[in-house]
Motif scaffolding. Sequence first.
Motif, PDB file in Angstrom:
ATOM      1  N   ASN A 131       0.804  -1.230   0.000  1.00  0.00           N
ATOM      2  CA  ASN A 131       0.000   0.000   0.000  1.00  0.00           C
ATOM      3  C   ASN A 131       0.838   1.281   0.000  1.00  0.00           C
ATOM      4  N   ASP A 132       0.162   2.417   0.057  1.00  0.00           N
ATOM      5  CA  ASP A 132       0.837   3.716   0.035  1.00  0.00           C
ATOM      6  C   ASP A 132       1.443   4.089   1.391  1.00  0.00           C
ATOM      7  N   GLY A 179      -0.345  -3.762  -6.081  1.00  0.00           N
ATOM      8  CA  GLY A 179      -0.235  -2.398  -5.564  1.00  0.00           C
ATOM      9  C   GLY A 179      -1.631  -1.904  -5.208  1.00  0.00           C
ATOM     10  N   THR A 180      -1.917  -1.857  -3.911  1.00  0.00           N
ATOM     11  CA  THR A 180      -3.275  -1.512  -3.476  1.00  0.00           C
ATOM     12  C   THR A 180      -3.447  -0.017  -3.221  1.00  0.00           C
ATOM     13  N   GLY A 181      -2.377   0.745  -3.397  1.00  0.00           N
ATOM     14  CA  GLY A 181      -2.463   2.186  -3.176  1.00  0.00           C
ATOM     15  C   GLY A 181      -2.772   2.941  -4.458  1.00  0.00           C
ATOM     16  N   ILE A 241       6.378  -2.010  -9.050  1.00  0.00           N
ATOM     17  CA  ILE A 241       5.028  -1.591  -9.444  1.00  0.00           C
ATOM     18  C   ILE A 241       4.560  -0.408  -8.604  1.00  0.00           C
ATOM     19  N   GLY A 242       3.557   0.278  -9.123  1.00  0.00           N
ATOM     20  CA  GLY A 242       2.921   1.361  -8.387  1.00  0.00           C
ATOM     21  C   GLY A 242       1.496   0.985  -8.019  1.00  0.00           C
ATOM     22  N   GLY A 243       0.753   1.930  -7.471  1.00  0.00           N
ATOM     23  CA  GLY A 243      -0.632   1.682  -7.081  1.00  0.00           C
ATOM     24  C   GLY A 243      -1.471   1.264  -8.286  1.00  0.00           C
ATOM     25  N   ASP A 271       2.186   6.587  -7.710  1.00  0.00           N
ATOM     26  CA  ASP A 271       2.991   6.056  -8.810  1.00  0.00           C
ATOM     27  C   ASP A 271       4.245   5.359  -8.268  1.00  0.00           C
ATOM     28  N   LYS A 272       4.791   4.470  -9.092  1.00  0.00           N
ATOM     29  CA  LYS A 272       5.967   3.716  -8.635  1.00  0.00           C
ATOM     30  C   LYS A 272       7.212   4.590  -8.450  1.00  0.00           C
TER      31      LYS A 272
END
Length: 150
Positions: free
Chosen positions: A31-32, A56-58, A108-110, A61-62
């Motif tokens: 998450n973030d 990515g649950t947020g 990865i990002g959100g 951006d990565k």
Amino acid sequence: MMKHFALAAVLTAGSSAAWAADNCKLEVGANDQMQYDKKEATVSAGCKEITITLKGTGKLDKTAMGHNLIVALEKDKNTIVAEGAGAGPAAGFVKAGSPLIVAATKLIGGGETDTIKFPGSKLKAGEAYSFFCTFPGHFALMNGKLTVTK
Ligand code: CO
């Protein structure tokens, strides 16, 4: 008395079958708040193939809050994190071809997901493994214990 015995037998059979299946697949959310949703997990070295999915649950951006998931021996964690920092963002903070890394997702990002597959035979039952993120500054919070069974 008979009734209890029968129920216990059914539960035991059911749970061992579930374990066998579960130990070849692992899904981890990131998450973030710089956290995985698991602090420990178990996989089996006997799996023909182990599948790990990082989600990515947020929303970030990565480049700001990137996450990956590295599987390695606990004793190699610090070296891999340092090598990842040296490799930099273009390499997803993973040193390509490092012999210390058992498996690694991409960065990865959100909202993004990456799935990796590797043979269970790459792991040794009973050794101390870890899963962690090599994005700079993350591994102190983003790490978990990976137990490997036979
Ligand atoms: Co991270």
